[in-house]
Design a protein around this motif. Structure first.
Motif, mmCIF file in Angstrom:
data_model
loop_
_atom_site.group_PDB
_atom_site.id
_atom_site.type_symbol
_atom_site.label_atom_id
_atom_site.label_comp_id
_atom_site.label_asym_id
_atom_site.label_seq_id
_atom_site.Cartn_x
_atom_site.Cartn_y
_atom_site.Cartn_z
ATOM 1 N N PRO A 123 0.805 -1.233 0.000
ATOM 2 C CA PRO A 123 0.000 0.000 0.000
ATOM 3 C C PRO A 123 0.830 1.270 0.000
ATOM 4 C CG PRO A 123 -0.974 -1.609 1.466
ATOM 5 C CD PRO A 123 0.329 -2.194 1.009
ATOM 6 N N TRP A 124 1.888 1.318 0.824
ATOM 7 C CA TRP A 124 2.727 2.534 0.861
ATOM 8 C C TRP A 124 3.346 2.784 -0.499
ATOM 9 C CZ3 TRP A 124 7.563 4.154 -0.292
ATOM 10 C CH2 TRP A 124 7.975 5.392 0.226
ATOM 11 N N ALA A 125 3.883 1.728 -1.117
ATOM 12 C CA ALA A 125 4.566 1.878 -2.407
ATOM 13 C C ALA A 125 3.594 2.356 -3.484
ATOM 14 C CB ALA A 125 5.198 0.553 -2.815
ATOM 15 N N LEU A 126 2.362 1.853 -3.450
ATOM 16 C CA LEU A 126 1.387 2.239 -4.469
ATOM 17 C C LEU A 126 0.961 3.699 -4.341
ATOM 18 C CD1 LEU A 126 -0.924 -0.924 -4.526
ATOM 19 C CD2 LEU A 126 0.719 -0.226 -6.271
ATOM 20 N N GLN A 127 1.131 4.273 -3.152
ATOM 21 C CA GLN A 127 0.769 5.678 -2.957
ATOM 22 C C GLN A 127 1.845 6.641 -3.447
ATOM 23 O OE1 GLN A 127 -2.232 6.896 -1.847
ATOM 24 N NE2 GLN A 127 -2.827 4.748 -2.041
ATOM 25 N N GLN A 128 3.050 6.143 -3.677
ATOM 26 C CA GLN A 128 4.142 7.001 -4.167
ATOM 27 C C GLN A 128 4.059 7.087 -5.687
ATOM 28 O OE1 GLN A 128 5.640 8.325 -1.413
ATOM 29 N NE2 GLN A 128 4.166 6.906 -0.473
ATOM 30 N N GLY A 129 3.880 8.308 -6.210
ATOM 31 C CA GLY A 129 3.660 8.452 -7.650
ATOM 32 C C GLY A 129 2.374 7.759 -8.050
ATOM 33 N N LYS A 130 1.328 7.975 -7.274
ATOM 34 C CA LYS A 130 0.076 7.224 -7.384
ATOM 35 C C LYS A 130 -0.524 7.269 -8.789
ATOM 36 C CE LYS A 130 -4.458 6.841 -5.164
ATOM 37 N NZ LYS A 130 -5.316 7.380 -4.069
ATOM 38 N N LEU A 131 -0.585 8.456 -9.402
ATOM 39 C CA LEU A 131 -1.213 8.585 -10.711
ATOM 40 C C LEU A 131 -0.431 7.831 -11.793
ATOM 41 C CD1 LEU A 131 -2.371 12.323 -10.667
ATOM 42 C CD2 LEU A 131 -3.755 10.262 -10.380
ATOM 43 N N LYS A 132 0.904 7.940 -11.738
ATOM 44 C CA LYS A 132 1.739 7.247 -12.718
ATOM 45 C C LYS A 132 1.575 5.733 -12.591
ATOM 46 C CE LYS A 132 5.350 10.765 -13.265
ATOM 47 N NZ LYS A 132 6.790 11.064 -13.074
#
Length: 241
Positions: A123-132
């Protein structure tokens, strides 16, 4: 006489600054080679300034440092995949083009492949640069994983993250191995003054180092007396500074 099985590993970079996946893939290949005299293992990656390894000791192994390409697409990597004659591909990491190129080649040529997300679906990783990442999932990343013969997770939490994305293909949960022989059998004497807290990790915002420093600063001075914190690891120069 049966032909030797050929495994081709793909990772975007094995530069010293990239953290755990670069090391785990290198250790994994060494371990595979140590278990078999006939297996042939190839590692495909992109060129970088400080790779953690330039070659393996075995004659049955090879590292291809491929040229970078426009928008991340590497023609050099495409050729390396084509001429590898691999029976199995194993991609490490997500979001960058090398593993996607591997998946596309494997799909077109009906070659089984494995993907190890290495925590990049948490979850944390998916929130970084979420749109890309959302765009990448919709364009190619989700399909690459759906078509994988197997996904490799290193912990139950990662299996859970994979399933939450709706991926139903087989998942093998296999923790990263540890070379026990690299550690002393006798516990070394500890320095008792000052006492030490060791934070060993890639130096990256994900690792919560700021939380440690902030919490430490809020402790009373008398509690911190005769204690030191040692932060050990590598990462991006700007963040380290």
């Amino acid at each position: 006489m049966a032909k030797a099985l050929k495994i081709n590993h793909v990772i975007s970079s094995i530069d010293i600054s990239t953290g755990g996946p670069a090391r785990s893939v290198a250790h994994l290949i060494r371990a595979i080679l140590s278990r078999s005299k006939v297996l042939k293992v190839e590692l495909n990656t992109l060129k970088s300034e400080n790779p953690i390894i330039n070659s393996f000791e075995s004659n049955n192994s090879k590292i291809n440092f491929n040229e970078h390409g426009f928008l991340g697409y590497s023609k050099s990597l495409k050729n390396s995949l084509k001429y590898s004659n691999a029976n199995l591909f194993h991609g490490h990491g997500l979001w960058q083009f090398p593993v996607h190129q591997m998946a596309i080649y494997a799909q077109k040529n009906n070659i089984p492949y494995i993907i190890s997300p290495h925590g990049m679906l948490e979850p944390w990783a998916l929130q970084q640069g979420k749109l890309k990442k959302k765009l990448a999932l919709n364009l190619f990343q989700y399909k690459d994983q759906v078509e994988a013969t197997c996904l490799h997770a290193t912990a139950p939490m990662e299996v859970e993250s994979i399933r939450k994305l709706g991926l139903k293909n087989p998942v093998a949960m296999i923790p990263n191995g540890i070379n026990i022989k690299a550690f002393p059998s006798i516990i070394p004497d500890k320095v008792t003054m000052p006492k030490k807290i060791l934070f060993l990790s890639r130096i990256h915002p994900k690792k919560g180092i700021e939380n440690l420093i902030e919490a430490w600063s809020q402790l009373e001075i008398k509690l911190r007396k005769n204690w030191v914190i040692e932060i050990v690891g590598n990462g991006g120069e700007t963040y380290i500074e």
